[in-house]
Design a protein around this motif. Structure first.
Motif: not given
Lengths: 205, 205
Positions: A7, A11, A14, A34, A38, A42, A44-45, A49, B15, B42-45, B47-55
């Protein structure tokens, strides 16, 4: 660089696609996110988007806008017959912040640069010529950066517009406020003497 | 800075929350994304969302990890009785890339810094002491940056561990490879003479 988490690696990869952001900086930025609540990530993302998904360009001047026509183009107080040609939206923001221009803009979206493979067809030049043809433009101000590419772009557009009865001008080149004369390059200094301004006129801004 | 679009303004504001990224840089980055295919944003957004959510952080060493225990902690080939104490995950990556350490890590998540309001209770020190109490650690290597805060942190942990029978060491300070001797500061040069290494030993890496 080896990552302990897919993950994180994703990030960072990208993030490092952005210009001027290498892998190390990207890692620093992601680790910063990180450590923050959170919500910051969110927001920023979400903003990135949304801006990419919903952004519009003004149908008339190609400035970034939330509506079909931007606020400048729809402002009844601005002179519609005076057009300032700029490279990109940052130049619009820079000129707007001076408060000394009350006409409309035309954003080209770049400059002619054979080295980077950018030709006239890649820029918003056709729509500018169409505007000129309609006979509604009285004066065009070229406000490109004074570089080789900027001059080329100016000259290309100038040639396209020769058959129409439009006054053209470029923004003045000269010594910037606060700069030391001795460090100015000779082209700038030379032009500033040729284009000298009556002293009384120089007192007004 | 005045924006012609709320969406753009929002993206630039978010940003520019990142460290070292001002409003102008943020605008440049967002405009770059707008010129790229939508997928990149979209990929950047995402990846940022996912890394913060699931790390996840490794339960044992506090390194970033996708599982409960990181790949280093679960690697049966690594010496579990040798622990290297580092400030953050970037130091783990730096040491791993040398290939010369085969023990485990303990990531503190920062260093004691009264100036920034960071005390021992804000760092992963308690879990390190608990590990030491369990009697499974034989040697601890302090690999903090050789700064005032790093030294303070080392000393604080050293004091906490005094009652347990654990060998402690710090990484060597000396002249970096490729550096000119005459530009080294006197503390580093002094230490490099005190801590000199038998010549034959210096030939191995």
């Amino acid at each position: 660089m080896e990552f302990s988490s897919k993950l994180l690696e994703n990030a960072v990869n990208e993030m490092s696609q952005l210009p001027g952001i290498g892998k190390r900086t990207a890692l620093r930025l992601v680790l910063h996110l990180l450590r923050q609540p959170k919500e910051q990530s969110f927001l920023l993302a979400g903003a990135l988007q949304k801006v990419r998904e919903e952004i519009n360009f003004c149908k008339s001047c190609h400035n970034i806008s939330d509506q079909e026509l931007c606020e400048i183009c729809t402002n009844p107080l601005r002179k519609k017959e005076l057009i300032c040609v700029v490279e990109d939206i940052r130049d619009v923001m820079a000129i707007e912040s001076t408060g000394s221009f009350r006409g409309l803009y035309h954003v080209l979206g770049g400059k002619i640069s054979p080295m980077d493979g950018i030709g006239p067809q890649d820029l918003n030049i056709e729509s500018l010529v169409a505007k000129a043809k309609s006979g509604k433009i009285e004066e065009l101000i070229f406000a490109m950066s004074p570089t080789m590419e900027g001059d080329t772009t100016n000259f290309y557009i100038f040639k396209q517009l020769q058959d129409f009865n439009i006054a053209t001008s470029t923004i003045a080149r000269g010594i910037a406020a606060g700069n030391e004369l001795e460090y100015a390059d000779e082209i700038t200094l030379g032009r500033s003497i040729i284009d000298r301004v009556p002293f009384e006129a120089s007192l007004k801004l």
